[in-house]
Design a protein around this motif. Structure first.
Motif, PDB file in Angstrom:
ATOM      1  N   PRO A 141     -10.101   6.611   5.415  1.00 29.08           N
ATOM      2  CA  PRO A 141      -8.896   7.423   5.662  1.00 29.08           C
ATOM      3  C   PRO A 141      -8.370   7.309   7.085  1.00 29.08           C
ATOM      4  N   SER A 142      -9.258   7.210   8.051  1.00 28.04           N
ATOM      5  CA  SER A 142      -8.809   7.126   9.447  1.00 28.04           C
ATOM      6  C   SER A 142      -8.165   5.784   9.776  1.00 28.04           C
ATOM      7  N   ASP A 143      -8.409   4.758   8.931  1.00 29.02           N
ATOM      8  CA  ASP A 143      -7.856   3.432   9.177  1.00 29.02           C
ATOM      9  C   ASP A 143      -6.562   3.182   8.412  1.00 29.02           C
ATOM     10  N   ARG A 144      -6.178   4.102   7.546  1.00 29.80           N
ATOM     11  CA  ARG A 144      -4.934   3.948   6.800  1.00 29.80           C
ATOM     12  C   ARG A 144      -3.758   4.263   7.723  1.00 29.80           C
ATOM     13  N   VAL A 145      -2.792   3.352   7.747  1.00 29.24           N
ATOM     14  CA  VAL A 145      -1.675   3.495   8.679  1.00 29.24           C
ATOM     15  C   VAL A 145      -0.627   4.416   8.065  1.00 29.24           C
ATOM     16  N   ARG A 146      -0.333   5.488   8.784  1.00 31.15           N
ATOM     17  CA  ARG A 146       0.698   6.442   8.372  1.00 31.15           C
ATOM     18  C   ARG A 146       1.740   6.475   9.485  1.00 31.15           C
ATOM     19  N   VAL A 147       2.910   5.955   9.195  1.00 26.97           N
ATOM     20  CA  VAL A 147       3.923   5.828  10.240  1.00 26.97           C
ATOM     21  C   VAL A 147       4.896   6.999  10.184  1.00 26.97           C
ATOM     22  N   TRP A 148       5.443   7.271   9.006  1.00 29.66           N
ATOM     23  CA  TRP A 148       6.382   8.379   8.839  1.00 29.66           C
ATOM     24  C   TRP A 148       5.885   9.284   7.725  1.00 29.66           C
ATOM     25  N   THR A 153       0.320  -3.249   0.589  1.00 30.44           N
ATOM     26  CA  THR A 153       0.741  -2.053   1.327  1.00 30.44           C
ATOM     27  C   THR A 153       0.118  -0.791   0.738  1.00 30.44           C
ATOM     28  N   VAL A 154      -0.167  -0.816  -0.557  1.00 31.22           N
ATOM     29  CA  VAL A 154      -0.716   0.365  -1.246  1.00 31.22           C
ATOM     30  C   VAL A 154      -1.995   0.879  -0.592  1.00 31.22           C
ATOM     31  N   ARG A 155      -2.731   0.019   0.081  1.00 33.50           N
ATOM     32  CA  ARG A 155      -4.021   0.426   0.641  1.00 33.50           C
ATOM     33  C   ARG A 155      -3.876   1.445   1.769  1.00 33.50           C
ATOM     34  N   ASN A 156      -2.636   1.657   2.237  1.00 33.10           N
ATOM     35  CA  ASN A 156      -2.400   2.654   3.279  1.00 33.10           C
ATOM     36  C   ASN A 156      -2.007   4.026   2.723  1.00 33.10           C
ATOM     37  N   LEU A 157      -1.884   4.139   1.402  1.00 33.03           N
ATOM     38  CA  LEU A 157      -1.461   5.398   0.788  1.00 33.03           C
ATOM     39  C   LEU A 157      -2.623   6.062   0.060  1.00 33.03           C
ATOM     40  N   ASP A 158      -2.950   7.287   0.418  1.00 32.42           N
ATOM     41  CA  ASP A 158      -4.055   8.011  -0.220  1.00 32.42           C
ATOM     42  C   ASP A 158      -3.905   8.094  -1.734  1.00 32.42           C
ATOM     43  N   PRO A 159      -2.721   8.370  -2.293  1.00 37.63           N
ATOM     44  CA  PRO A 159      -2.624   8.508  -3.750  1.00 37.63           C
ATOM     45  C   PRO A 159      -3.028   7.263  -4.524  1.00 37.63           C
TER      46      PRO A 159
END
Length: 692
Positions: free
Chosen positions: A685-692, A662-668
């Protein structure tokens, strides 16, 4: 009769009301590079692996290489270790109750239930005798109305649509009594598909060679169980029973579709069953189930109910009687002589999950006692092992994460003001339970007879069933818990807009007062955030602040939310633990959304606790590295191949190694570990899932 399934893996859902951040970070604790008593297991890492290629193995590789799964388990890892510790503690408490429990007390009931199950010598002497009156009732069935009564008498509250998401029962149907999704001020009975002895329709219908081998083993198991029950014609009858179950499987709804709330919320009046699902004598069925006066039901998988009902009329009565005999014996095997126990273990644990060796009887006795008297046992457990200081510390952490989630909602640039206001209202009314319920359950009506393990188990199931039926017509209790305090787990209750966070998960290494809080936030904080986020995942987002199934989104906002979910489905569909099987992104979507949102929420909450102070560093790792490593080590797990294959079919959770990713979706995370393009886990960055 199907006896309840048990699990100690992390499931769905948790929270409180948003106020100020109250938990300040403590100074970093000095740890040597290999220390793990109070911190992280640095020695268990594989630092030769680039974290951007395989973060799960980077955090856990040496542990994975050197750890063996205990022979009596199908998995091993942090949750299993905590479950093992909790089992031992609970066994000690039960043994103490045997010397101190007064007649008629819960302590006496607990001790007698446990001792009865442990008394293998008496069970051996009784032999098949406890089965005989039940088998005679099946022998006496002469027509379809009698069959309907017999099937209705097996109905138990052994399924759960939204909370523990347990969708399997070996009985023809399963019942869940819960708040109505269209009117959460009242309880409704939910009727679910059942009737299968194997975990899912896929085991009957999947054409793969591995599933074909399991089917062969299952037919052999049916024949062996019938032989143990002294029922002749075992192989021929086993073939007919299997064929009946295969036909039931054909009308079953798949796991992913069964999780679609909008498809499941179907209200049928009692009178409509005969028209919509002809075949079964429904008045006789419901009368035998104690539901003869119930005017309305929620039918979760209507096509399956219709298909199964038709089979009760078209399949020969003798085949149904053999089916009932087999399921009666198989489900009671744990309370019968050792030959029955061994055969049940051989198929249900060894074949289906790959477990080489059965658990010792004392462990099974604890699990059985937890299943029958869970809250009474839990009261003993928290009195000894969950002090008020830890409850307060956990409540403070939950409050911090709720506050951080509210900030995240405020920062969403894509959400319309009216949707944001309703999301904030839902968060503000989220009811949190930490450690144990405010009110303990009353077991005074449960009759436990020392020396009657078979009867105790049946009476406990029936007691639980009647306890649930008594809710019908009563006001909904938002403080009711869905999990025992001694369970290593957490749960979100979407229609109650509530969360339970049992005491047993709130202990080291998940939650440790002797290490810097950044590691707790990476471990238990991510679980808390996960449970908060379940109120806003693809299912939770369909419920408003009152728990009503009602769309509170603008059309544009929900389209944005669904688009993010679609990308997460594609991300998880791409994970292949074996060449012939992949993770089902649709089936695991709710959990994956909660993991992404919960991890981001926990990171934000931890940052807010710093109040401008410098972040800690331990053993050469910076604070955010410690946060992400704690997350990956919290999902540390080894699992046997049959069990992993089973979970991919029936579980709403992705395998642990992919949850760590799951970490691969967080920029930090990219900044913390210098993850760059070309590495296997890298997402643009455009492929990282940001839901909330």
């Amino acid at each position: 009769m199907n006896h309840r399934a048990r699990s100690s893996a992390l499931l769905r859902h948790l929270t409180a009301s948003a106020t100020a951040i109250v938990l300040a970070a403590q100074p970093g604790l000095p740890l040597a590079a290999g220390a793990s008593d109070h911190g992280l297991d640095f020695a268990g890492m594989d630092r030769a692996l680039p974290p951007g290629d395989d973060f799960f193995r980077y955090a856990n590789g040496r542990w994975l290489a050197t750890t063996e799964i205990p022979p009596d388990r199908s998995t091993w890892g942090i949750s299993a270790e905590l479950a093992e510790l909790t089992l031992k503690r609970t066994a000690d408490l039960i043994r103490e109750a045997d010397t101190s429990g007064a007649p008629g007390s819960d302590a006496r009931r607990i001790a007698d239930y446990y001792a009865s199950y442990l008394d293998a010598a008496r069970i051996e002497r009784l032999g098949r005798m406890p089965l005989e009156p039940l088998l005679k009732k099946i022998d006496a069935l002469e027509d379809r109305t009698a069959l309907a009564r017999a099937l209705g008498a097996t109905l138990r509250t052994d399924v759960d649509v939204l909370n523990n998401t347990d969708l399997h029962t070996g009985n023809l149907f399963g019942l869940w009594v819960a708040q109505d999704l269209s009117d959460p001020t009242r309880y409704s009975p939910f009727l679910l598909q059942g009737g299968l002895g194997m975990p899912d329709r896929d085991y009957y219908l999947n054409p793969s060679q591995k599933m074909a081998e399991v089917r062969t083993q299952y037919q052999a198991h049916i024949a062996a169980v019938l032989a143990l029950g002294h029922i002749g014609g075992g192989e021929e009858k086993a073939a007919r029973i299997f064929e009946l179950e295969r036909r039931i499987a054909e009308v079953h709804v798949g796991r992913a579709e069964s999780e679609e709330v909008l498809k499941g919320n179907n209200h049928w009046s009692a009178a409509q069953f005969a028209q919509r699902a002809p075949g079964l004598d429904w008045p006789a069925f419901f009368a035998a189930a104690g539901l003869g006066q119930q005017a309305e039901f929620v039918v979760w998988q209507p096509g399956a109910v219709t298909g199964i009902s038709a089979l009760t009329a078209s399949v020969p009565l003798e085949t149904w009687k053999d089916y009932l005999r087999f399921h009666l014996i198989d489900s009671h095997s744990d309370y019968l002589p050792k030959a029955f126990v061994a055969e049940r273990f051989r198929f249900h644990q060894h074949v289906l999950s790959g477990t080489p060796q059965q658990q010792p009887r004392w462990k099974r006795a604890v699990e059985e006692t937890n299943a029958a008297l869970g809250m009474a046992v839990g009261k003993l457990y928290v009195g000894r092992y969950f002090p008020p200081a830890e409850k307060a510390r956990a409540e403070a952490m939950v409050q911090n994460l709720v506050t951080a989630f509210a900030v995240r909602i405020d920062r969403l640039d894509w959400m319309a003001p009216q949707t944001r206001a309703k999301a904030k209202a839902k968060l503000a009314t989220l009811k949190v339970g930490v450690g144990y319920p405010d009110r303990w359950r009353d077991y005074s009506g449960l009759r436990v007879v020392r020396g009657d393990a078979f009867g105790n188990a049946d009476r406990a199931l029936l007691f639980d069933y009647h306890w649930n039926l008594e809710k019908l017509g009563q006001p909904v209790d938002r403080g009711e818990w869905a999990m025992n305090p001694q369970l290593v787990n957490a749960v979100n209750l979407p229609a109650l807009n509530a969360i339970n966070f049992p005491a047993a998960i709130l202990q080291p290494p998940n939650f440790d007062p002797q290490r810097d809080p950044v590691m707790d936030y990476g471990a238990i904080g991510a679980v808390i955030g996960h449970e908060i986020s379940h109120s806003f995942d693809d299912q939770g987002a369909l419920f408003d602040a009152s728990g009503k199934l009602q769309n509170w989104w603008t059309q544009e906002d929900f389209a944005h939310f669904e688009a993010a979910g679609k990308r997460l489905i594609e991300q998880f569909d791409a994970y292949h633990p074996f060449p012939d099987i992949h993770v089902n992104g649709r089936q695991t979507l709710s959990e994956n959304i909660a993991d992404v949102a919960g991890l981001a929420d926990s990171l934000d909450a931890w940052r807010l606790t710093l109040h401008g102070r410098p972040a800690p560093a331990v053993a050469g790792f910076g604070a955010e590295q410690l946060f992400f490593l704690a997350f990956a080590q919290a999902w540390r797990q080894k699992i046997r191949e049959p069990e992993l294959r089973r979970r991919i079919v029936v579980d709403g959770h992705a395998p642990a190694q992919y949850r760590a990713d799951t970490v691969r979706n967080l920029d930090p995370w990219y900044d913390a570990f210098h993850v760059v393009p070309g590495q296997q886990l890298y997402l643009a960055p455009s492929d990282r899932v940001r839901v909330w």
